[in-house]
Design an enzyme around this catalytic site. Structure first.
Site, PDB file in Angstrom:
ATOM      1  N   ASN A  30      -5.778  -0.298  -3.180  1.00 54.98           N
ATOM      2  CA  ASN A  30      -4.417  -0.525  -3.921  1.00 54.98           C
ATOM      3  C   ASN A  30      -4.428  -2.028  -4.808  1.00 54.98           C
ATOM      4  O   ASN A  30      -5.112  -2.832  -4.119  1.00 54.98           O
ATOM      5  CB  ASN A  30      -3.271  -0.636  -2.728  1.00 54.98           C
ATOM      6  N   SER A  53      -0.969   3.283  -6.023  1.00 55.84           N
ATOM      7  CA  SER A  53      -0.095   2.217  -6.408  1.00 55.84           C
ATOM      8  C   SER A  53       1.231   2.794  -5.330  1.00 55.84           C
ATOM      9  O   SER A  53       1.555   3.996  -5.271  1.00 55.84           O
ATOM     10  CB  SER A  53       0.586   2.437  -7.810  1.00 55.84           C
ATOM     11  N   GLU A  54       1.881   1.728  -4.629  1.00 56.05           N
ATOM     12  CA  GLU A  54       2.626   2.006  -3.727  1.00 56.05           C
ATOM     13  C   GLU A  54       4.157   2.839  -4.184  1.00 56.05           C
ATOM     14  O   GLU A  54       4.747   3.315  -3.605  1.00 56.05           O
ATOM     15  CB  GLU A  54       2.970   1.017  -2.968  1.00 56.05           C
ATOM     16  N   ASN A  55       4.281   2.791  -5.610  1.00 55.45           N
ATOM     17  CA  ASN A  55       5.365   3.539  -6.132  1.00 55.45           C
ATOM     18  C   ASN A  55       5.103   5.058  -6.304  1.00 55.45           C
ATOM     19  O   ASN A  55       6.146   6.091  -6.808  1.00 55.45           O
ATOM     20  CB  ASN A  55       5.800   2.899  -7.580  1.00 55.45           C
TER      21      ASN A  55
END
Length: 218
Positions: A30, A53-55
């Site tokens: 990440n 990606s955290e989205n």
């Protein structure tokens, strides 16, 4: 560069290349907002690194060319990105389950300060910033196996970012395992910061004077 010295600090691209070169084959990674996003553009040819990606992206590619921008594809910092072959998109909650479940090998984050014991302070506190809060860095620094920091060695007004003890609110305690600055690469050990590389022409004495904590050498 200080008066009378003979070293040249690494630029952003040089730092990103160094980080990218150190990421092992096959790691799931990440990249935090800002400077760390440059890492994706500099992975050595032929090495497989899967960016998260955290989205809700697994298999994030480099920044698109201006004529290849897809407005629906963005990272957590609202920047346009690309996808590599085999990439997947999923719910935000599933993305954080990956983070909190320890399924990522590495996150690369920015920082305002790093303590010699690995404490991380990287809250964005200004309302003018894109993420005026602790954000996903809190989950990443607590849930990911390795936490590397990319940052300048000094603040804009010349204060050390590598310190004995953080003065800013902590994002996570004892989380950081390695730091990449524009002057040096340092591991965080039980004894404190261990220098494993630094810019050419920079003496040990100069680096110590620019660091707010004791330094050890590999």
């Amino acid at each position: 560069m200080t008066a009378g010295s003979s070293y040249q600090a690494w630029n952003k691209i040089e730092i990103a290349r160094r980080v990218a070169a150190d990421i092992p084959e096959g790691w799931y990674v990440n990249l935090g907002i800002g400077l760390p996003t440059l890492v994706a553009d500099h992975i050595p040819e032929g090495r497989e690194v899967v960016f998260h990606s955290e989205n809700g992206i697994l298999g994030m590619g480099p920044v698109p060319a201006p004529d290849e921008v897809d407005p629906w594809l963005i990272n957590a910092g609202k920047e346009n990105v690309t996808l590599v072959a085999g990439a997947s998109l999923f719910h935000h909650a599933d993305s954080f389950a990956m983070i909190r479940g320890g399924h990522l090998d590495l996150c690369v984050l920015g920082a305002f300060e790093v303590g010699q014991n690995g404490d991380l302070a990287n809250w964005t506190t200004s309302l003018n910033d894109r993420v005026p809060a602790v954000g996903g860095a809190m989950d990443l620094s607590a849930g990911v196996r390795n936490v590397w920091v990319m940052t300048s060695h000094l603040t804009k007004d010349g204060r050390p970012k590598l310190v004995e003890r953080c003065h800013y609110p902590l994002t996570a305690g004892k989380a950081v395992t390695r730091v990449y600055t524009d002057l040096a690469v340092l591991d965080v050990s039980p004894e404190g910061f261990v220098v494993i590389d630094h810019v050419e022409g920079l003496s040990r004495a100069e680096l110590r004077n620019l660091t707010g904590a004791p330094l050890h050498y590999a």
